[in-house]
Design an enzyme around this catalytic site. Sequence first.
Site, PDB file in Angstrom:
ATOM      1  N   ASP A  76      35.407   2.224  75.770  1.00 54.47           N
ATOM      2  CA  ASP A  76      35.930   0.783  76.855  1.00 54.47           C
ATOM      3  C   ASP A  76      37.641   1.260  76.568  1.00 54.47           C
ATOM      4  OD1 ASP A  76      36.877  -0.167  78.490  1.00 54.47           O
ATOM      5  OD2 ASP A  76      35.691  -2.328  77.494  1.00 54.47           O
ATOM      6  N   HIS A 127      32.671  -9.774  76.320  1.00 51.55           N
ATOM      7  CA  HIS A 127      34.271  -9.177  77.479  1.00 51.55           C
ATOM      8  C   HIS A 127      33.943 -11.289  78.380  1.00 51.55           C
ATOM      9  CE1 HIS A 127      34.419  -5.434  78.493  1.00 51.55           C
ATOM     10  NE2 HIS A 127      34.714  -5.356  77.070  1.00 51.55           N
ATOM     11  N   GLU A 167      38.799 -17.301  79.493  1.00 48.76           N
ATOM     12  CA  GLU A 167      38.841 -18.657  78.854  1.00 48.76           C
ATOM     13  C   GLU A 167      39.778 -19.325  79.004  1.00 48.76           C
ATOM     14  OE1 GLU A 167      36.373 -17.808  74.870  1.00 48.76           O
ATOM     15  OE2 GLU A 167      38.032 -18.038  74.783  1.00 48.76           O
ATOM     16  N   MET A 190      32.433 -16.815  70.747  1.00 48.14           N
ATOM     17  CA  MET A 190      32.483 -18.092  72.252  1.00 48.14           C
ATOM     18  C   MET A 190      32.124 -19.662  72.062  1.00 48.14           C
ATOM     19  SD  MET A 190      29.426 -17.039  73.919  1.00 48.14           S
ATOM     20  CE  MET A 190      28.987 -17.941  75.191  1.00 48.14           C
ATOM     21  N   HIS A 215      40.849  -6.915  65.444  1.00 46.54           N
ATOM     22  CA  HIS A 215      40.704  -7.133  66.656  1.00 46.54           C
ATOM     23  C   HIS A 215      39.954  -8.166  66.777  1.00 46.54           C
ATOM     24  CE1 HIS A 215      36.762  -5.947  67.352  1.00 46.54           C
ATOM     25  NE2 HIS A 215      36.571  -5.574  68.732  1.00 46.54           N
ATOM     26  N   GLY A 216      39.712  -9.372  66.461  1.00 44.87           N
ATOM     27  CA  GLY A 216      37.922 -10.832  66.055  1.00 44.87           C
ATOM     28  C   GLY A 216      37.751 -10.821  65.030  1.00 44.87           C
ATOM     29  N   ALA A 217      37.050 -11.710  65.441  1.00 49.41           N
ATOM     30  CA  ALA A 217      35.990 -12.094  64.522  1.00 49.41           C
ATOM     31  C   ALA A 217      35.029 -10.811  63.722  1.00 49.41           C
ATOM     32  CB  ALA A 217      34.771 -13.280  64.458  1.00 49.41           C
ATOM     33  N   GLY A 218      34.274 -10.075  64.590  1.00 49.34           N
ATOM     34  CA  GLY A 218      33.316  -8.943  64.180  1.00 49.34           C
ATOM     35  C   GLY A 218      31.927  -9.919  63.965  1.00 49.34           C
TER      36      GLY A 218
END
Length: 397
Positions: A74, A163, A166, A305, A326-329
């Site tokens: 991606d 993806h 929100e 989410m 880039h996020g929580a993982g």
Amino acid sequence: MSFVEVPGARVPIRMWADPATVEGGAMQQLQNVATLPWIKGLAVMPDVHFGKGATVGSVIAMQGAVCPAAVGVDIGCGMSAVRTSLTANDLPGDLSRLRSRIEQAIPVGRGMHDDVVDPGRLHGFPTSGWGGFWGRFDTVAEAVKFRAERATKQMGTLGSGNHFVEVCTDTDGAVWLMLHSGSRNIGKELAEHHIGIAQKLPHNQGLVDRDLAVFVADTPQMAAYRNDLFWAQEYAAYNRSIMMALLKDVVRKEFRKARPAFEPEISCHHNYVAEERYEGMDLLVTRKGAIRAGTGEFGIIPGSMGTGSYIVKGLGNDRSFNSASHGAGRRMSRSAAKRRFTTEDLQEQTRGVECRKDSGVVDEIPGAYKPIEQVIDQQRDLVAVVAKLKQVVCVKG
């Protein structure tokens, strides 16, 4: 925490995660990356987890080489967020209609628009480079040219997996719009095309993992990949911008009386390659599940989410190659999450969020991810928190 340094074959592995908590498969992948002849540095983010070839949540700095599988399929996947003039008090008690309107405006899953979105009809969308961008499609790999119609109709669509679109509120009560997507099917097909080419090149035959096959500088294969890579990264950025414009239009219509205004968009890739200079060297820096966090640069670090997300500002730490998570993982695979959790668990863990709560998204349950607060705390020397958001509407593919 600051980073922990783990010995590697050619470079030390700088980890903003406790090595004892990282699964063995991911640690082996990090050691494999550290064996590459072109490697000049490797930084590991607190959301690190097992990936294809290279871990998700790693920053790989190489000189004269790039690994397409380490970028991922991606290409250009990332986040966008916009703070609005609306407040939590403007939101209705029942958010199901707002969620439905968003799903009508933005195709999800494998869906696409019935007609190509005309950015000239989108409120405030910058169209100056649009023609040139699509003109460069003529230069990408012949193998994907037959996907032209699909690529144009998927522009401005969400996709599936993790993806999302929100609507969130921050701790001051301000309403934010946020979304996560990338280069859709065209990026995936370009990536798979080039990964296949790289794996057949002679210089890659002795690697410890065929998924770490690289292109090297001053070769036609590298030139072709860079061309397609940067085009796909641009596709991903446009895709998010169009979705955000469509989302703003929904909000304008649904909250017409409040006449919502929107602050400038924050946008960041987290699967991409950038040309950057460190310690006197021109390097190709691959961020796979990591954002750039240069001094003063805004970034977005989402949780799952049901848990919320963070808007951050980079502190410019060269030791991480100016990067952050880039996020929580994920802390368990999608298949493991489906075995472990039920739709009842999903309903409980997403209580208060207007979202899908069916078996099709159980693998995205908050319990399948690391705690976002812990991930943020582990990178206090990489980013400063600007705002903490909590989603009230979450649209999944």
